[in-house]
Design a protein around this motif. Structure first.
Motif, PDB file in Angstrom:
ATOM      1  N   PHE A 170       0.866  -1.175   0.000  1.00 36.99           N
ATOM      2  CA  PHE A 170       0.000   0.000   0.000  1.00 36.99           C
ATOM      3  C   PHE A 170       0.905   1.227   0.000  1.00 36.99           C
ATOM      4  N   ARG A 171       0.323   2.372  -0.292  1.00 38.01           N
ATOM      5  CA  ARG A 171       1.073   3.619  -0.176  1.00 38.01           C
ATOM      6  C   ARG A 171       0.156   4.730   0.312  1.00 38.01           C
ATOM      7  N   GLN A 172       0.786   5.706   0.921  1.00 37.63           N
ATOM      8  CA  GLN A 172       0.039   6.872   1.409  1.00 37.63           C
ATOM      9  C   GLN A 172       0.842   8.119   1.118  1.00 37.63           C
ATOM     10  N   ALA A 173       0.287   8.967   0.265  1.00 34.19           N
ATOM     11  CA  ALA A 173       0.904  10.249  -0.052  1.00 34.19           C
ATOM     12  C   ALA A 173       0.418  11.293   0.943  1.00 34.19           C
ATOM     13  N   PRO A 174       1.173  12.387   1.103  1.00 30.94           N
ATOM     14  CA  PRO A 174       0.758  13.429   2.055  1.00 30.94           C
ATOM     15  C   PRO A 174      -0.643  13.938   1.759  1.00 30.94           C
ATOM     16  N   GLY A 175      -1.481  13.971   2.783  1.00 32.65           N
ATOM     17  CA  GLY A 175      -2.823  14.485   2.629  1.00 32.65           C
ATOM     18  C   GLY A 175      -3.807  13.555   1.948  1.00 32.65           C
ATOM     19  N   ASP A 186      -4.633   0.541 -11.114  1.00 24.34           N
ATOM     20  CA  ASP A 186      -4.538   0.888 -12.540  1.00 24.34           C
ATOM     21  C   ASP A 186      -3.362   1.812 -12.844  1.00 24.34           C
ATOM     22  N   SER A 187      -3.062   2.736 -11.945  1.00 19.50           N
ATOM     23  CA  SER A 187      -2.030   3.740 -12.235  1.00 19.50           C
ATOM     24  C   SER A 187      -0.619   3.153 -12.273  1.00 19.50           C
ATOM     25  N   VAL A 188      -0.435   1.930 -11.766  1.00 20.69           N
ATOM     26  CA  VAL A 188       0.913   1.342 -11.751  1.00 20.69           C
ATOM     27  C   VAL A 188       1.043   0.146 -12.693  1.00 20.69           C
ATOM     28  N   LYS A 189      -0.044  -0.250 -13.331  1.00 21.92           N
ATOM     29  CA  LYS A 189       0.009  -1.400 -14.243  1.00 21.92           C
ATOM     30  C   LYS A 189       1.019  -1.149 -15.355  1.00 21.92           C
ATOM     31  N   GLY A 190       1.859  -2.147 -15.596  1.00 24.67           N
ATOM     32  CA  GLY A 190       2.881  -2.038 -16.621  1.00 24.67           C
ATOM     33  C   GLY A 190       4.166  -1.376 -16.149  1.00 24.67           C
ATOM     34  N   ARG A 191       4.149  -0.793 -14.953  1.00 24.40           N
ATOM     35  CA  ARG A 191       5.344  -0.136 -14.414  1.00 24.40           C
ATOM     36  C   ARG A 191       5.873  -0.841 -13.155  1.00 24.40           C
ATOM     37  N   PHE A 192       4.973  -1.345 -12.343  1.00 26.74           N
ATOM     38  CA  PHE A 192       5.339  -2.000 -11.088  1.00 26.74           C
ATOM     39  C   PHE A 192       5.102  -3.504 -11.208  1.00 26.74           C
ATOM     40  N   SER A 252       9.933   3.219 -14.221  1.00 24.35           N
ATOM     41  CA  SER A 252       9.311   4.409 -14.818  1.00 24.35           C
ATOM     42  C   SER A 252       8.582   5.228 -13.759  1.00 24.35           C
ATOM     43  N   LEU A 253       9.262   5.467 -12.662  1.00 26.14           N
ATOM     44  CA  LEU A 253       8.640   6.180 -11.548  1.00 26.14           C
ATOM     45  C   LEU A 253       8.299   7.608 -11.932  1.00 26.14           C
ATOM     46  N   LYS A 254       7.200   8.086 -11.340  1.00 26.81           N
ATOM     47  CA  LYS A 254       6.702   9.436 -11.603  1.00 26.81           C
ATOM     48  C   LYS A 254       6.615  10.196 -10.281  1.00 26.81           C
ATOM     49  N   PRO A 255       6.633  11.516 -10.329  1.00 25.50           N
ATOM     50  CA  PRO A 255       6.497  12.291  -9.078  1.00 25.50           C
ATOM     51  C   PRO A 255       5.240  11.919  -8.295  1.00 25.50           C
ATOM     52  N   GLU A 256       4.182  11.551  -8.980  1.00 29.96           N
ATOM     53  CA  GLU A 256       2.942  11.191  -8.269  1.00 29.96           C
ATOM     54  C   GLU A 256       3.036   9.837  -7.557  1.00 29.96           C
ATOM     55  N   ASP A 257       4.126   9.108  -7.750  1.00 27.28           N
ATOM     56  CA  ASP A 257       4.359   7.878  -6.998  1.00 27.28           C
ATOM     57  C   ASP A 257       4.977   8.165  -5.632  1.00 27.28           C
ATOM     58  N   GLY A 286       6.694   1.175   7.162  1.00 26.77           N
ATOM     59  CA  GLY A 286       6.721   1.973   5.948  1.00 26.77           C
ATOM     60  C   GLY A 286       8.118   2.392   5.534  1.00 26.77           C
ATOM     61  N   THR A 287       8.252   2.637   4.245  1.00 27.46           N
ATOM     62  CA  THR A 287       9.507   3.154   3.686  1.00 27.46           C
ATOM     63  C   THR A 287       9.154   4.266   2.699  1.00 27.46           C
ATOM     64  N   LEU A 288       9.877   5.371   2.777  1.00 22.38           N
ATOM     65  CA  LEU A 288       9.544   6.551   1.985  1.00 22.38           C
ATOM     66  C   LEU A 288      10.176   6.468   0.605  1.00 22.38           C
ATOM     67  N   VAL A 289       9.350   6.694  -0.404  1.00 19.13           N
ATOM     68  CA  VAL A 289       9.799   6.808  -1.788  1.00 19.13           C
ATOM     69  C   VAL A 289       9.516   8.224  -2.256  1.00 19.13           C
ATOM     70  N   THR A 290      10.556   8.898  -2.716  1.00 17.53           N
ATOM     71  CA  THR A 290      10.422  10.259  -3.217  1.00 17.53           C
ATOM     72  C   THR A 290      10.921  10.305  -4.649  1.00 17.53           C
ATOM     73  N   VAL A 291      10.061  10.747  -5.559  1.00 15.20           N
ATOM     74  CA  VAL A 291      10.414  10.847  -6.971  1.00 15.20           C
ATOM     75  C   VAL A 291      10.474  12.319  -7.329  1.00 15.20           C
ATOM     76  N   SER A 292      11.651  12.766  -7.722  1.00 15.19           N
ATOM     77  CA  SER A 292      11.838  14.171  -8.049  1.00 15.19           C
ATOM     78  C   SER A 292      11.624  14.406  -9.540  1.00 15.19           C
ATOM     79  N   SER A 293      11.073  15.578  -9.845  1.00 20.40           N
ATOM     80  CA  SER A 293      10.800  15.903 -11.255  1.00 20.40           C
ATOM     81  C   SER A 293      11.978  16.631 -11.883  1.00 20.40           C
TER      82      SER A 293
END
Length: 119
Positions: free
Chosen positions: A37-42, A61-67, A84-89, A112-119
């Motif tokens: 599972f994941r939880q983004a801020p807010g 659906d948003s991760v199909k083909g990437r994860f 193919s990580l995106k900032p929204e991940d 939990g472990t934090l994943v941060t994707v920079s643009s």
């Protein structure tokens, strides 16, 4: 008592890859459905991917083909390969174990472990 310990999070650039790992103890791992599972801020915590004891998988659906979620029963470990990580991940990713998901089974969570994707 089931214990789950995640690792593998970090900072990665847009388009990069990471592999998360979760080691389980205190349970018969091969009989347990595992999930990420994941939880983004807010935002609410959301299911990313799930794998049954038999290896059947489902993905948001948003991760199909990437994860890709996988498990190694000999090592009591579940993985989440993220490409193919995106900032929204960007989120805290949690490992989850449940013997009977959606049927009254008890949820167990890692810290939990934090994943941060920079643009």
């Amino acid at each position: 008592q089931v214990q789950l310990v995640e690792s593998g999070g970090g900072l990665v650039q847009d388009g990069g890859s990471l592999r998360l790992s979760c080691v389980a103890s205190g349970t018969i791992f091969r009989l347990i459905t595992m999930a990420w599972f994941r939880q983004a801020p807010g935002k609410q915590r959301e299911l990313v991917a799930r794998i049954t004891p038999g290896g059947r998988t489902i993905y948001q659906d948003s991760v199909k083909g990437r994860f890709a979620i996988s498990r190694d029963n000999a090592k009591n470990t579940v993985y989440l390969q993220m490409n193919s990580l995106k900032p929204e991940d960007t989120a805290v990713y949690y490992c989850n174990a449940n013997a009977q998901p959606g049927a009254g089974g008890v949820d167990y969570w890692g810290k939990g472990t934090l994943v941060t994707v920079s643009s």
